[in-house]
Design a protein around this motif. Structure first.
Motif, short mmCIF file in Angstrom:
data_model
loop_
_atom_site.label_atom_id
_atom_site.label_comp_id
_atom_site.label_asym_id
_atom_site.label_seq_id
_atom_site.Cartn_x
_atom_site.Cartn_y
_atom_site.Cartn_z
N LYS A 67 99.11 34.76 31.38
CA LYS A 67 98.55 35.55 32.32
C LYS A 67 98.14 36.94 31.76
O LYS A 67 98.43 37.93 31.98
N ASN A 68 97.31 36.81 30.60
CA ASN A 68 96.92 37.78 29.79
C ASN A 68 95.62 37.82 29.69
O ASN A 68 94.97 38.49 28.70
N GLY A 69 94.62 36.99 30.45
CA GLY A 69 93.33 36.57 30.07
C GLY A 69 92.69 37.06 31.66
O GLY A 69 91.78 36.66 32.04
N LEU A 70 93.07 38.27 32.51
CA LEU A 70 92.61 38.37 33.82
C LEU A 70 91.14 38.88 33.55
O LEU A 70 90.93 39.74 32.60
N MET A 71 90.25 38.53 34.46
CA MET A 71 88.90 38.81 34.40
C MET A 71 88.67 39.08 35.93
O MET A 71 88.98 38.53 36.96
N VAL A 72 87.97 40.41 36.06
CA VAL A 72 87.46 40.78 37.53
C VAL A 72 86.05 40.89 37.31
O VAL A 72 85.45 41.56 36.47
N LEU A 73 85.45 40.16 38.27
CA LEU A 73 83.85 40.02 38.20
C LEU A 73 83.44 40.64 39.66
O LEU A 73 83.63 40.04 40.68
N VAL A 74 82.77 41.54 39.59
CA VAL A 74 81.79 42.17 40.89
C VAL A 74 80.44 41.57 40.81
O VAL A 74 79.81 41.63 39.74
N ASN A 75 80.19 41.08 41.74
CA ASN A 75 78.75 40.58 42.25
C ASN A 75 78.20 39.48 40.80
O ASN A 75 77.32 39.92 40.35
N PRO A 76 79.06 38.76 40.66
CA PRO A 76 78.81 37.63 39.46
C PRO A 76 77.59 36.72 39.81
O PRO A 76 77.70 36.41 41.16
N GLN A 77 76.94 36.46 38.75
CA GLN A 77 75.71 35.55 39.00
C GLN A 77 75.73 34.68 37.76
O GLN A 77 75.70 35.14 36.55
N ILE A 78 75.49 33.60 38.06
CA ILE A 78 75.26 32.51 37.05
C ILE A 78 73.66 32.61 36.47
O ILE A 78 72.85 32.33 37.23
N ILE A 79 73.73 33.11 35.17
CA ILE A 79 72.13 33.43 34.46
C ILE A 79 71.77 32.08 33.59
O ILE A 79 70.61 31.96 33.36
N ALA A 80 72.68 31.51 33.19
CA ALA A 80 72.35 30.20 32.52
C ALA A 80 73.35 29.07 32.55
O ALA A 80 74.63 29.40 32.59
N ARG A 81 72.96 27.84 32.66
CA ARG A 81 73.88 26.88 32.71
C ARG A 81 73.49 25.56 31.60
O ARG A 81 72.27 25.54 31.52
N GLU A 82 74.27 24.80 31.08
CA GLU A 82 74.04 23.81 30.10
C GLU A 82 75.31 22.93 30.18
O GLU A 82 76.21 22.97 30.26
N GLY A 83 74.50 21.68 30.07
CA GLY A 83 75.58 20.33 29.75
C GLY A 83 76.34 20.04 31.43
O GLY A 83 76.01 20.67 32.42
N GLU A 84 77.30 19.10 31.06
CA GLU A 84 77.99 18.52 32.31
C GLU A 84 79.39 18.40 31.92
O GLU A 84 79.63 17.95 30.69
#
Ligand code: NI
Length: 169
Positions: A67-84
């Motif tokens: 529990k030391n990797g907290l990320m808070v994201l406001v208005n997140p948007q995927i701008i690139a994706r790769e692989g599966e």
């Protein structure tokens, strides 16, 4: 801080699209704190605001073990994706249900922090899965939506039965 009640599938409010955050207020910070506490208490690795019936584009994620990797994201948007990659996913809104879902192996996400400052995250593995899963919630999408109609019906029946039993208990 407060624990927030989590909506359970097939609640139609989970299929509502969330609106962009435009004001970076104290209320937004409070909501992020409460969502974080709710996620850790569940316990879960991610939570999106629509799951606590707030239809704004905000997610919290922590895939670390301690529990030391907290990320808070406001208005997140995927701008690139790769692989599966395929990963067995679960969701705090679909308790007791796990299913293999295919998603991008790597993503680049653009977001804002609680002050409105923009930043980018590149992720792979579980974090990439989690970010895609939580961002889906902002678009009113739950992971079971990717499954066959037959499986969706079974999950719906199972969760409605669970809810009835909980209401009776
Ligand atoms: Ni979820």
């Amino acid at each position: 801080m407060a624990l927030l009640p989590i909506l359970h599938y097939p609640d139609p409010r989970l299929h509502q699209s969330a609106t962009s955050v435009t004001e970076f207020t104290a209320e937004l910070k409070q909501l992020a704190e409460d969502m974080t506490e709710t996620m850790y208490a569940a316990p879960g690795v991610g939570l999106a605001a629509p799951q606590v019936n707030v239809h704004q584009r905000l997610i919290v994620v922590d895939v670390s073990e301690d529990k030391n990797g907290l990320m808070v994201l406001v208005n997140p948007q995927i701008i690139a994706r790769e692989g599966e990659q395929e990963y067995e996913e679960g969701c705090l809104s679909v308790p007791g249900v796990y299913s293999k879902i295919s998603r991008a192996a790597r993503v680049k996400v653009k977001a804002q922090d609680l002050e409105g400052a923009p930043f980018e995250v590149e992720a792979d593995g579980l974090l990439a899965v989690c970010l895609q899963h939580e961002i889906d919630h902002l678009d009113g999408k739950v992971f079971v939506d990717y499954l066959s109609q037959l499986k969706q019906n079974r999950i719906r029946t199972k969760l409605l039965k669970q809810a009835r039993e909980e209401a009776r208990a």
